[in-house]
Design a protein around this motif. Sequence first.
Motif, short mmCIF file in Angstrom:
data_model
loop_
_atom_site.label_atom_id
_atom_site.label_comp_id
_atom_site.label_asym_id
_atom_site.label_seq_id
_atom_site.Cartn_x
_atom_site.Cartn_y
_atom_site.Cartn_z
N HIS A 160 0.81 -1.22 0.00
CA HIS A 160 0.00 0.00 0.00
C HIS A 160 0.85 1.27 0.00
N ARG A 161 2.12 1.15 0.33
CA ARG A 161 2.98 2.33 0.38
C ARG A 161 3.70 2.62 -0.93
N ARG A 162 3.69 1.68 -1.86
CA ARG A 162 4.51 1.82 -3.06
C ARG A 162 4.14 3.03 -3.90
N ALA A 163 2.87 3.43 -3.89
CA ALA A 163 2.43 4.56 -4.70
C ALA A 163 2.62 5.90 -4.00
N GLU A 164 3.18 5.91 -2.80
CA GLU A 164 3.41 7.18 -2.11
C GLU A 164 4.39 8.04 -2.91
N PRO A 165 4.06 9.32 -3.11
CA PRO A 165 5.01 10.20 -3.82
C PRO A 165 6.34 10.28 -3.08
N ASN A 166 7.44 10.17 -3.81
CA ASN A 166 8.78 10.33 -3.24
C ASN A 166 9.07 9.34 -2.11
N LEU A 167 8.49 8.13 -2.20
CA LEU A 167 8.66 7.15 -1.13
C LEU A 167 10.13 6.87 -0.85
N PRO A 222 20.93 4.71 5.85
CA PRO A 222 21.10 5.34 4.53
C PRO A 222 22.39 6.14 4.39
N ASP A 223 22.78 6.91 5.41
CA ASP A 223 23.98 7.74 5.29
C ASP A 223 25.24 6.90 5.15
N ASP A 224 25.22 5.68 5.67
CA ASP A 224 26.42 4.83 5.63
C ASP A 224 26.73 4.33 4.23
N VAL A 225 25.74 4.34 3.34
CA VAL A 225 25.97 3.88 1.96
C VAL A 225 25.61 4.96 0.95
N ALA A 226 25.56 6.22 1.41
CA ALA A 226 25.21 7.31 0.51
C ALA A 226 26.29 7.56 -0.53
N HIS A 227 27.51 7.10 -0.27
CA HIS A 227 28.64 7.37 -1.17
C HIS A 227 28.78 6.34 -2.28
N VAL A 228 28.04 5.23 -2.23
CA VAL A 228 28.25 4.17 -3.21
C VAL A 228 27.46 4.46 -4.48
N ALA A 229 27.96 3.94 -5.62
CA ALA A 229 27.30 4.14 -6.92
C ALA A 229 26.12 3.18 -7.03
N VAL A 230 24.92 3.71 -7.03
CA VAL A 230 23.70 2.91 -6.99
C VAL A 230 22.94 3.06 -8.30
N ARG A 231 22.55 1.92 -8.86
CA ARG A 231 21.70 1.93 -10.06
C ARG A 231 20.25 2.24 -9.70
N ALA A 232 19.78 1.70 -8.58
CA ALA A 232 18.39 1.93 -8.17
C ALA A 232 18.24 1.57 -6.70
N HIS A 233 17.28 2.21 -6.05
CA HIS A 233 16.83 1.80 -4.72
C HIS A 233 15.46 1.15 -4.85
N LEU A 234 15.26 0.03 -4.16
CA LEU A 234 14.02 -0.72 -4.25
C LEU A 234 13.39 -0.82 -2.87
N PHE A 235 12.10 -0.56 -2.78
CA PHE A 235 11.39 -0.64 -1.52
C PHE A 235 10.96 -2.08 -1.27
N LEU A 236 11.42 -2.65 -0.15
CA LEU A 236 11.16 -4.06 0.16
C LEU A 236 10.02 -4.27 1.14
N GLY A 237 9.75 -3.27 1.99
CA GLY A 237 8.67 -3.42 2.96
C GLY A 237 9.09 -2.96 4.34
N GLU A 238 8.41 -3.50 5.35
CA GLU A 238 8.61 -3.05 6.73
C GLU A 238 8.64 -4.23 7.68
N ALA A 239 9.33 -4.03 8.79
CA ALA A 239 9.33 -5.02 9.88
C ALA A 239 9.81 -4.34 11.14
N ASP A 240 9.13 -4.63 12.24
CA ASP A 240 9.54 -4.11 13.55
C ASP A 240 9.71 -2.59 13.54
N GLY A 241 8.84 -1.89 12.83
CA GLY A 241 8.86 -0.44 12.83
C GLY A 241 9.87 0.19 11.89
N ALA A 242 10.64 -0.61 11.16
CA ALA A 242 11.64 -0.08 10.24
C ALA A 242 11.24 -0.37 8.80
N ALA A 243 11.58 0.55 7.91
CA ALA A 243 11.41 0.34 6.48
C ALA A 243 12.72 -0.20 5.89
#
Length: 297
Positions: free
Chosen positions: A18-25, A57-78
Amino acid sequence: MPVLDLPFTHAAHDRAAHRRAEPNLVEDLLKQPGTRVLVLHGSDVATSGRGIALFAPDDVAHVAVRAHLFLGEADGAAYLAAVLVEEEPRPDLDVDWAGMRTLDVPDLEQGLAVEAIALAEWHAAQTHCPRCGAATEVTQGGWVQHCPVEDVNHFPRTEPAVIMAITDADDRLLLARGPHSGPGRRSVLAGFVEPGEGLEQAVARETWEEVGVVVDPESIEYRGSQSWPFPASLMMGFRARATTTRIVRQEDEIAEAGWFSRDDVATALATGDLRVFGRTSIARFLIEEWFGAPLDG
């Protein structure tokens, strides 16, 4: 009798579709320090100790990323997957790397990893609209490829495949080796389900096409399913009884095939003349169910 208890079937997270369509998720989640990111390079996932490496997120902000993919949630974390640019060297993240065949981690991490690998493999294989050939735009957290020319959405596809433990009247198991498998590496038969075909039909047809053996349709019994994203497969396991034993190989698909008793399997494993796939594979579970005990090696 219960179906097999297979790897990659105990996901412990909520995919939160249900969260996938959120703008700028994805952009919003990357700004939240509580978000956890697993990292993929090709089909390998970054691991640390006996688990998957999960970064802020900040720990891997420097790496060259082709895409970020939303996997879901667990224990209050995305959870997100960072799919690295495969042509670039792996970044120095102080991690190890593991593929699905060697991934032995808790259910939550296992479920996240197989989902991430499957999505990443889809994006690697499909980058253009199959209708008009235009380059697609990745939207909805990686779950949609939108064609701006056709104004249509394309979604990940899963290809059904059957994998079957075939036994004869003497309860011998049919094991075969593909032309690209190494010496001694044998497994049960498998194949893709064709359009307009039921699963039981596919079991019988693939067995006949690959080794010329006839299966009793009344004996076909479902044993369980397992996601296997190479390429985007859902492996559905069966066992069945053959009514014939003469083997006629489909030579472009099968290099060797033969009937094995339990003593044959035990002896061949002990001498190294037989090797089977690891414990992440449904094939091994089907063989061990017939064998009646875990296999050594």
